[in-house]
Design a protein around this motif. Sequence first.
Motif, mmCIF file in Angstrom:
data_model
loop_
_atom_site.group_PDB
_atom_site.id
_atom_site.type_symbol
_atom_site.label_atom_id
_atom_site.label_comp_id
_atom_site.label_asym_id
_atom_site.label_seq_id
_atom_site.Cartn_x
_atom_site.Cartn_y
_atom_site.Cartn_z
ATOM 1 N N GLN A 3 0.818 -1.209 0.000
ATOM 2 C CA GLN A 3 0.000 0.000 0.000
ATOM 3 C C GLN A 3 0.852 1.260 0.000
ATOM 4 N N THR A 28 -0.085 13.870 4.051
ATOM 5 C CA THR A 28 -0.904 12.671 3.839
ATOM 6 C C THR A 28 -0.126 11.453 4.311
ATOM 7 N N SER A 30 -0.329 8.190 4.100
ATOM 8 C CA SER A 30 -0.076 7.034 3.229
ATOM 9 C C SER A 30 0.908 7.312 2.096
ATOM 10 N N GLU A 105 -6.127 10.918 1.525
ATOM 11 C CA GLU A 105 -6.081 9.673 2.288
ATOM 12 C C GLU A 105 -7.300 8.799 1.968
ATOM 13 N N THR A 106 -8.464 9.420 1.812
ATOM 14 C CA THR A 106 -9.682 8.694 1.436
ATOM 15 C C THR A 106 -9.544 8.089 0.042
ATOM 16 N N LYS A 109 -7.199 5.076 0.356
ATOM 17 C CA LYS A 109 -7.910 3.959 0.988
ATOM 18 C C LYS A 109 -8.862 3.304 -0.006
ATOM 19 N N SER A 110 -9.620 4.124 -0.743
ATOM 20 C CA SER A 110 -10.548 3.591 -1.745
ATOM 21 C C SER A 110 -9.820 2.823 -2.839
ATOM 22 N N ASP A 113 -8.801 -0.486 -1.114
ATOM 23 C CA ASP A 113 -9.966 -1.265 -0.685
ATOM 24 C C ASP A 113 -10.761 -1.801 -1.871
#
Length: 184
Positions: A3, A28, A30, A105-106, A109-110, A113
């Motif tokens: 990731q 951020t 990630s 970050e969203t 993650k998306s 995921d």
Amino acid sequence: MSQEVTAIIPAYNEATTVTNPISTAISTPSISHIVIVDDGSIDDTKKTIETFLKKTDTAKRIDFISHSNNLGKSAAIASALNKVSSEATLMLDADIRDLNPTVVETMIKSYFDQQASLIIYYKYEETGTIERMVDQLLGAEMLLCGERIVETKILRELENLNSLGYALEVTINQYCIDHIKKIV
């Protein structure tokens, strides 16, 4: 699936805005690596980046590449790819002003995921203009948006990446469609 995400920020004559996406990328969690490319700017973009990086305290790996001439956005991305080892690449235009780390970050993650190959960021602004209505009908502006997360492998596989110019986003979209990749 690792990731790790690298942010690439190509810039041409964006001295007044370039620190915004750099700050977002630094903030951020990630994003582990940032590659900034000054694409032969004739304003103070290079100096602004250098000054900002000298004053910035971060543990993140940051690479800065400076082209002597303007080669175009796709060539800047190609130069940056030589420094990228992550599976996913976040492309951030240097003129974006209001993209915050929470949104990025969203997106990240998306991306992981949903096991996407491409995520395109689009901020809908309710302006009520004819252009906005056309965009709603066609989705054209969203498809051309420069803020996106893409599999690094896809960027490496694009033919003529150095010379795509403004067709970069369209070419990425078409590659994903042609190769039946998941676009979010």
